[in-house]
Design an enzyme around this catalytic site. Structure first.
Site, short mmCIF file in Angstrom:
data_model
loop_
_atom_site.label_atom_id
_atom_site.label_comp_id
_atom_site.label_asym_id
_atom_site.label_seq_id
_atom_site.Cartn_x
_atom_site.Cartn_y
_atom_site.Cartn_z
N ILE A 115 0.84 -1.10 -0.08
CA ILE A 115 -0.18 0.05 0.11
C ILE A 115 1.02 1.21 -0.10
O ILE A 115 1.98 1.22 0.69
CB ILE A 115 -0.87 0.02 0.99
CG1 ILE A 115 -1.84 1.27 1.16
CG2 ILE A 115 -0.23 -0.03 2.49
CD1 ILE A 115 -2.82 1.33 2.31
N SER A 116 0.68 2.04 -0.70
CA SER A 116 1.42 3.39 -0.87
C SER A 116 1.60 4.28 0.34
O SER A 116 0.76 4.14 1.19
CB SER A 116 0.80 4.23 -2.12
OG SER A 116 1.23 3.68 -3.25
#
Length: 230
Positions: free
Chosen positions: A64-65
């Site tokens: 997940i960024s």
């Protein structure tokens, strides 16, 4: 990649957003409102510090960024995520950004997530069910699908906004085709050296392309290659 939050992170979602605002990452009141409403803690693995400004592993060689990248992409796409518009999130992962898109386009719009790992599709739906976007998932204006995101999701095209959460070797032609005239595609492009590209489709169908910033993403690839870590 520069981190905008202190090492221990903040203990509240609102504090994370305020920190990003203080550093000038979030400039838009709408983006701040959306990121405050969609609690990141619901979209990261249990036991992971949710508000630290860093990408995090979510399994299956997927991340997940970092919050500042989510904020950056929301800022770039804000004018293409107005109520009633259609948005596509390729490589939707835990469902966080798809939920943000849905919150912005509302019940009259469509927010589509495409993810090729079935387990992530299932878990992302559960994440969304715990969030403010749950009613949109229930009524169908927000949906997550198993598929090869490189091919987009033609069923609800054309899209006003398309976001890609993994680095493509080149701008994916299918996504350009599914982009509405006047729409915007944000996609990291490159292998070793990557640039976050902003592609605007002009009303005559021509493209305007610019590099926004240097980034580091996992590759946009097939499910099999993803699971092999390539």
């Amino acid at each position: 990649m520069e981190r905008f939050l202190n090492r221990s992170g903040t203990d509240k979602n609102k504090g994370m957003v305020e920190e990003l605002e203080s550093y000038g990452v979030i400039k838009s009141k709408k983006v701040a409102e959306v990121m405050e409403a969609v609690d990141r803690a619901l979209f990261v693995p249990e036991g992971t510090p949710p508000y630290v400004d860093s990408p995090m592993q979510i399994g299956y060689n997927v991340t997940i960024s970092a919050p500042h990248m989510h904020a950056t992409c929301l800022e770039l796409l804000e004018n293409h995520l107005k109520p009633g518009m259609h948005a596509l999130d390729v490589g939707s992962g835990t469902g966080y950004l798809t939920a943000c898109f849905a919150f912005m386009v509302g019940s009259q719009g469509r927010a589509i997530g495409v993810e090729h790992i079935p387990e992530l599709v299932e878990s992302s739906a559960k994440n969304i069910e715990k969030s403010v976007a749950a009613p949109l998932l229930k009524e169908g204006s927000l949906s997550i699908h198993i598929g090869d995101g490189r091919q987009g999701w033609p069923e609800f095209a054309p899209y006003d906004a398309i976001h890609v959460g993994a680095a493509a070797p080149e701008i994916p032609p299918a996504l350009v085709e599914q982009l509405k005239p006047g729409g915007r595609l944000v996609v990291p492009v490159g292998k070793v050296s990557q640039e976050l590209k902003v592609i605007d489709k002009n009303m005559d169908g021509t493209l305007s392309v610019r590099n926004e910033l240097s980034v580091r993403y996992v590759p946009l690839t097939s499910r099999e290659a993803q699971l092999r870590g390539r």
